[in-house]
Design a protein around this motif. Structure first.
Motif, PDB file in Angstrom:
ATOM      1  N   PHE A  15       0.894  -1.208   0.058  1.00  0.00           N
ATOM      2  CA  PHE A  15      -0.214  -0.172  -0.104  1.00  0.00           C
ATOM      3  C   PHE A  15       0.900   0.949   0.022  1.00  0.00           C
ATOM      4  O   PHE A  15       0.746   2.146  -0.791  1.00  0.00           O
ATOM      5  CB  PHE A  15      -0.909   0.034   1.093  1.00  0.00           C
ATOM      6  CG  PHE A  15      -1.563   1.266   1.620  1.00  0.00           C
ATOM      7  CD1 PHE A  15      -2.830   1.737   0.608  1.00  0.00           C
ATOM      8  CD2 PHE A  15      -1.154   2.088   2.478  1.00  0.00           C
ATOM      9  CE1 PHE A  15      -3.379   2.730   0.820  1.00  0.00           C
ATOM     10  CE2 PHE A  15      -2.165   3.208   2.829  1.00  0.00           C
ATOM     11  CZ  PHE A  15      -3.205   3.678   1.876  1.00  0.00           C
ATOM     12  N   GLY A  16       1.872   1.102   0.872  1.00  0.00           N
ATOM     13  CA  GLY A  16       2.858   2.506   1.083  1.00  0.00           C
ATOM     14  C   GLY A  16       3.367   2.706  -0.310  1.00  0.00           C
ATOM     15  O   GLY A  16       3.667   3.962  -0.790  1.00  0.00           O
ATOM     16  N   ARG A  17       4.183   1.538  -0.875  1.00  0.00           N
ATOM     17  CA  ARG A  17       4.588   1.790  -2.107  1.00  0.00           C
ATOM     18  C   ARG A  17       4.075   2.318  -3.129  1.00  0.00           C
ATOM     19  O   ARG A  17       4.341   3.207  -4.027  1.00  0.00           O
ATOM     20  CB  ARG A  17       5.413   0.282  -2.618  1.00  0.00           C
ATOM     21  CG  ARG A  17       6.389   0.407  -3.756  1.00  0.00           C
ATOM     22  CD  ARG A  17       6.881  -0.937  -4.067  1.00  0.00           C
ATOM     23  NE  ARG A  17       7.299  -1.740  -3.043  1.00  0.00           N
ATOM     24  CZ  ARG A  17       6.851  -2.802  -2.560  1.00  0.00           C
ATOM     25  NH1 ARG A  17       5.649  -3.416  -3.006  1.00  0.00           N
ATOM     26  NH2 ARG A  17       7.510  -3.561  -1.724  1.00  0.00           N
ATOM     27  N   ASN A  18       2.854   1.906  -3.511  1.00  0.00           N
ATOM     28  CA  ASN A  18       1.856   2.292  -4.388  1.00  0.00           C
ATOM     29  C   ASN A  18       1.419   3.814  -4.285  1.00  0.00           C
ATOM     30  O   ASN A  18       1.424   4.610  -5.029  1.00  0.00           O
ATOM     31  CB  ASN A  18       0.458   1.304  -4.637  1.00  0.00           C
ATOM     32  CG  ASN A  18       0.777   0.077  -5.378  1.00  0.00           C
ATOM     33  OD1 ASN A  18       2.157  -0.113  -5.541  1.00  0.00           O
ATOM     34  ND2 ASN A  18      -0.022  -0.771  -5.586  1.00  0.00           N
ATOM     35  N   PHE A  19       1.046   4.087  -2.915  1.00  0.00           N
ATOM     36  CA  PHE A  19       0.948   5.430  -2.472  1.00  0.00           C
ATOM     37  C   PHE A  19       1.681   6.483  -2.876  1.00  0.00           C
ATOM     38  O   PHE A  19       1.535   7.457  -3.324  1.00  0.00           O
ATOM     39  CB  PHE A  19       0.644   5.457  -1.044  1.00  0.00           C
ATOM     40  CG  PHE A  19      -0.246   6.608  -0.541  1.00  0.00           C
ATOM     41  CD1 PHE A  19      -1.648   6.535  -0.355  1.00  0.00           C
ATOM     42  CD2 PHE A  19       0.315   7.782  -0.120  1.00  0.00           C
ATOM     43  CE1 PHE A  19      -2.590   7.403   0.039  1.00  0.00           C
ATOM     44  CE2 PHE A  19      -0.699   8.885   0.183  1.00  0.00           C
ATOM     45  CZ  PHE A  19      -1.967   8.549   0.424  1.00  0.00           C
ATOM     46  N   VAL A  20       3.013   6.287  -2.636  1.00  0.00           N
ATOM     47  CA  VAL A  20       4.431   6.801  -3.078  1.00  0.00           C
ATOM     48  C   VAL A  20       4.436   7.160  -4.600  1.00  0.00           C
ATOM     49  O   VAL A  20       4.529   8.252  -5.023  1.00  0.00           O
ATOM     50  CB  VAL A  20       5.487   6.612  -2.288  1.00  0.00           C
ATOM     51  CG1 VAL A  20       6.687   7.328  -3.060  1.00  0.00           C
ATOM     52  CG2 VAL A  20       5.556   6.485  -0.960  1.00  0.00           C
ATOM     53  N   LYS A  21       4.216   6.320  -5.156  1.00  0.00           N
ATOM     54  CA  LYS A  21       4.149   6.164  -6.727  1.00  0.00           C
ATOM     55  C   LYS A  21       3.083   6.782  -7.186  1.00  0.00           C
ATOM     56  O   LYS A  21       3.438   7.586  -8.409  1.00  0.00           O
ATOM     57  CB  LYS A  21       4.177   4.727  -7.447  1.00  0.00           C
ATOM     58  CG  LYS A  21       4.309   4.643  -8.829  1.00  0.00           C
ATOM     59  CD  LYS A  21       4.271   3.225  -9.161  1.00  0.00           C
ATOM     60  CE  LYS A  21       4.408   3.092 -10.689  1.00  0.00           C
ATOM     61  NZ  LYS A  21       4.375   1.579 -11.300  1.00  0.00           N
ATOM     62  N   GLN A  22       1.992   6.823  -6.683  1.00  0.00           N
ATOM     63  CA  GLN A  22       0.787   7.617  -7.374  1.00  0.00           C
ATOM     64  C   GLN A  22       0.806   9.050  -6.763  1.00  0.00           C
ATOM     65  O   GLN A  22       0.674  10.108  -7.395  1.00  0.00           O
ATOM     66  CB  GLN A  22      -0.646   7.026  -7.004  1.00  0.00           C
ATOM     67  CG  GLN A  22      -1.740   7.505  -7.520  1.00  0.00           C
ATOM     68  CD  GLN A  22      -1.722   7.421  -8.998  1.00  0.00           C
ATOM     69  OE1 GLN A  22      -1.276   6.339  -9.548  1.00  0.00           O
ATOM     70  NE2 GLN A  22      -1.697   8.380  -9.934  1.00  0.00           N
ATOM     71  N   PHE A  23       1.088   9.383  -5.636  1.00  0.00           N
ATOM     72  CA  PHE A  23       1.008  10.724  -4.930  1.00  0.00           C
ATOM     73  C   PHE A  23       2.260  11.520  -4.660  1.00  0.00           C
ATOM     74  O   PHE A  23       2.085  12.668  -4.242  1.00  0.00           O
ATOM     75  CB  PHE A  23      -0.128  10.779  -3.680  1.00  0.00           C
ATOM     76  CG  PHE A  23      -1.379  10.059  -4.027  1.00  0.00           C
ATOM     77  CD1 PHE A  23      -2.237  10.619  -5.043  1.00  0.00           C
ATOM     78  CD2 PHE A  23      -1.913   9.063  -3.307  1.00  0.00           C
ATOM     79  CE1 PHE A  23      -3.489   9.902  -5.337  1.00  0.00           C
ATOM     80  CE2 PHE A  23      -3.020   8.521  -3.431  1.00  0.00           C
ATOM     81  CZ  PHE A  23      -3.883   9.057  -4.545  1.00  0.00           C
ATOM     82  N   GLY A  24       3.271  10.890  -4.614  1.00  0.00           N
ATOM     83  CA  GLY A  24       4.508  11.519  -4.557  1.00  0.00           C
ATOM     84  C   GLY A  24       4.616  11.729  -2.905  1.00  0.00           C
ATOM     85  O   GLY A  24       5.798  12.499  -2.548  1.00  0.00           O
TER      86      GLY A  24
END
Length: 267
Positions: free
Chosen positions: A248-257
């Motif tokens: 979840f954290g990895r995808n959150f960073v990728k999407q929202f910076g």
């Protein structure tokens, strides 16, 4: 040999990056004239009447339609109405070309949902600017939606039909968020749409595949839950269908910076 393959792949990728424009006119001369002017920046498809245009739209992902008004069979008015009134194509901008310069003609076209009205004779540069402006503005809206954690999916809708579809789509995704295996087949079944139709609609309206849109819906719902401040990050991750907080954290960073932790700090 490898060099040739790399070149072919690059050309294919460039082809895919160019927006697809559908030209509709019963005059082959006009089709050739406009297509020749647009083909450097766009992938250009052509149709000789409204019926043929709808057939192309049903199988291709098209970013914009340029149509003449006066055509035998289905004219530009009817084509515009068919595009704008149904869920399948309502997101596609329509530019109407006409030799009629009466106010009533313009009003009718705009009432049917046309985005731009261009009178003949027109300069190729003027038409180019209108097309580029419509596509650029749509792309800005799509990018803003994708980059902003709390912006609703309805923001990328261009018509009431779009907003209704997107609202229903988001509700369906949210009802299935705890399912890590949610896919386009499940969505298509629950929305009572064919898989190819749903794929084309989502891809064209958002520039994302259904899988990518589902993932963004998960992340945006996660951002909403984090914003409420009642749950831990790992609890939010589980609620929105992730098998681990790390994923979840990895995808959150990728999407929202930013990471979920940084997002909470900003709040």
């Amino acid at each position: 040999m490898e060099k040739n393959i790399d070149v072919a792949i690059t050309e294919s990728q460039l082809e895919e990056q160019r927006p697809v424009v559908l030209l509709v006119d019963d005059s082959e001369e006009i089709l050739d004239f406009i297509a020749d002017d647009l083909q450097e920046k766009y992938v250009v498809l052509t149709a000789r009447n409204g019926t043929e245009a709808l057939e192309i739209l049903s199988r291709e992902i098209v970013q914009l339609v340029v149509s003449d008004l006066m055509m035998p069979g289905m004219d530009g008015y009817e084509l515009c109405e068919r595009i704008k009134s149904g869920i399948e194509f309502s997101h596609i901008p329509v530019v109407l070309l006409t030799a009629k310069d009466t106010l009533q003609s313009k009003i009718r076209g705009l009432e049917l949902g046309a985005d731009v009205y261009v009178e003949k004779p027109f300069s190729p540069e003027f038409l180019q600017v209108q097309i580029a402006s419509l596509i650029k503005n749509r792309n800005k809206i799509k990018a803003y939606f994708a980059d902003s954690p709390l912006i609703h999916i309805k923001s990328i809708g261009y018509t009431k039909a779009d907003e209704l579809f997107l609202g229903k789509l988001q509700d369906t995704i949210h009802l299935n968020l705890d399912n890590p295996d949610l896919d386009v087949d499940t969505l298509a079944e629950q929305l009572n749409m064919s898989r190819p139709t749903l794929y084309r609609k989502i891809k064209s309206i958002s520039d994302m595949s259904p899988h990518e849109l589902i993932n963004i819906a998960r992340l945006k719902r996660g951002a909403e839950l984090l914003n409420e401040g009642l749950l831990k990050i790992y609890e939010v991750a589980e609620m929105v269908g992730y098998r681990s907080q790390t994923q979840f954290g990895r995808n959150f960073v990728k999407q929202f910076g930013m990471s979920p932790t940084d997002y909470l700090k900003r709040l």
